[in-house]
Design a protein around this motif. Structure first.
Motif, PDB file in Angstrom:
ATOM      1  N   TYR A 127      17.796   0.575 -12.641  1.00 25.35           N
ATOM      2  CA  TYR A 127      17.862   1.839 -13.716  1.00 25.35           C
ATOM      3  C   TYR A 127      16.682   1.776 -14.565  1.00 25.35           C
ATOM      4  O   TYR A 127      15.661   0.774 -14.326  1.00 25.35           O
ATOM      5  N   TYR A 128      16.766   2.694 -15.501  1.00 23.34           N
ATOM      6  CA  TYR A 128      15.447   2.801 -16.325  1.00 23.34           C
ATOM      7  C   TYR A 128      15.569   2.398 -17.839  1.00 23.34           C
ATOM      8  O   TYR A 128      16.581   2.584 -18.242  1.00 23.34           O
ATOM      9  N   ALA A 129      14.232   1.879 -18.173  1.00 24.67           N
ATOM     10  CA  ALA A 129      14.348   1.468 -19.870  1.00 24.67           C
ATOM     11  C   ALA A 129      12.984   2.570 -20.427  1.00 24.67           C
ATOM     12  O   ALA A 129      11.928   2.677 -19.710  1.00 24.67           O
ATOM     13  N   ILE A 186      10.886   2.058 -23.313  1.00 23.06           N
ATOM     14  CA  ILE A 186      10.534   1.071 -24.293  1.00 23.06           C
ATOM     15  C   ILE A 186       9.535   1.811 -25.528  1.00 23.06           C
ATOM     16  O   ILE A 186       8.561   2.463 -25.080  1.00 23.06           O
ATOM     17  N   VAL A 238      14.644   0.009 -27.194  1.00 18.93           N
ATOM     18  CA  VAL A 238      14.643   0.047 -25.865  1.00 18.93           C
ATOM     19  C   VAL A 238      15.828   0.701 -25.647  1.00 18.93           C
ATOM     20  O   VAL A 238      16.978   0.295 -26.101  1.00 18.93           O
ATOM     21  N   TYR A 249      18.357   2.675 -22.232  1.00 22.67           N
ATOM     22  CA  TYR A 249      18.391   2.348 -20.834  1.00 22.67           C
ATOM     23  C   TYR A 249      18.979   3.565 -20.367  1.00 22.67           C
ATOM     24  O   TYR A 249      19.838   4.095 -20.975  1.00 22.67           O
ATOM     25  N   VAL A 293       8.020   4.179 -19.741  1.00 20.11           N
ATOM     26  CA  VAL A 293       9.122   4.474 -19.009  1.00 20.11           C
ATOM     27  C   VAL A 293       9.020   3.325 -17.996  1.00 20.11           C
ATOM     28  O   VAL A 293       7.781   3.221 -17.091  1.00 20.11           O
ATOM     29  N   ALA A 294       9.920   2.668 -17.575  1.00 19.77           N
ATOM     30  CA  ALA A 294       9.808   1.617 -16.860  1.00 19.77           C
ATOM     31  C   ALA A 294      10.853   1.335 -15.910  1.00 19.77           C
ATOM     32  O   ALA A 294      12.481   1.585 -16.348  1.00 19.77           O
ATOM     33  N   LEU A 295      10.852   0.969 -14.599  1.00 18.50           N
ATOM     34  CA  LEU A 295      12.066   0.856 -13.765  1.00 18.50           C
ATOM     35  C   LEU A 295      12.502  -0.715 -13.837  1.00 18.50           C
ATOM     36  O   LEU A 295      11.818  -1.529 -13.490  1.00 18.50           O
ATOM     37  N   VAL A 296      13.853  -0.818 -14.331  1.00 20.49           N
ATOM     38  CA  VAL A 296      14.232  -2.334 -14.245  1.00 20.49           C
ATOM     39  C   VAL A 296      14.714  -2.709 -12.855  1.00 20.49           C
ATOM     40  O   VAL A 296      15.591  -2.135 -12.279  1.00 20.49           O
ATOM     41  N   GLU A 297      14.068  -3.590 -12.479  1.00 15.85           N
ATOM     42  CA  GLU A 297      14.259  -4.106 -11.260  1.00 15.85           C
ATOM     43  C   GLU A 297      15.294  -5.247 -11.160  1.00 15.85           C
ATOM     44  O   GLU A 297      16.070  -5.530 -10.318  1.00 15.85           O
TER      45      GLU A 297
END
Lengths: 117, 117
Positions: B15-17, B19, B63, B65, B100-104
């Motif tokens: 899912y995305y974060a 920050i 942050v 989500y 914008v970051a993809l939580v792996e």
């Protein structure tokens, strides 16, 4: 870790973020503060470290930035850091969550062109 | 936004974060606090919203989500949120950075099995 925006990230995406959210237990403020400062210092010396931001209010959020998954793995397994992780579970934290995330895009704003994050 | 860990994320990665790190300007604390509370409320009603954590010390870190990039895009373009973004640059922030970051991957710890993040 104390609130700070001292290590500005200058890398261009893609790079990694480790988002660490935590609820402190009550007590051992001194031991916790000393360890947090030491971990900041240690992390900053690791290969692939790009920067860190921290703030704590009701919960704490520390976001550290890394070049790649390998540098995150090395930091996780750093000997003194592993001891601190154990003490974190035994003493300092009631709860935490750690997320590893690939930063795909970033952009910023600075009123005076000098203050940057 | 006020410090809170009130919206626990129950989704499984990926899912995305988003920050959001910021330095507040001095002044308009009241207008800022009201807008921050309103944005929390609005975001929570958006499709694809998964949760948010915030803390402010020297800098603020929020942050949020999200399910996917499309839900982030819709939140960015939400009308009242766009007005707040403008006021943020005009009044509330000296600097900010948005990632914008993809939580792996994510994992957590809870001492009592109840307090969760």
């Amino acid at each position: 870790m104390s609130g700070s925006g001292g290590h500005r990230v200058t890398a261009e995406p893609p790079y990694y973020a480790v988002i660490f959210s935590s609820v402190r237990s009550s007590g051992d403020d001194e031991g916790y503060a000393a360890a947090a400062a030491r971990m900041d210092e240690l992390a900053a010396g690791m290969d692939g470290f790009l920067g860190v931001d921290s703030a704590r209010e009701d919960i704490g959020i520390t976001v550290s930035y890394w070049r790649d998954l390998d540098s995150i793995r090395q930091w996780k397994q750093q000997a003194e850091h592993m001891l601190a992780q154990g003490e974190g579970r035994r003493t300092w934290y009631d709860a935490y969550r750690l997320r590893v995330a690939l930063v795909e895009r970033d952009y910023g704003f600075s009123r005076d062109g000098q203050t940057e994050l």
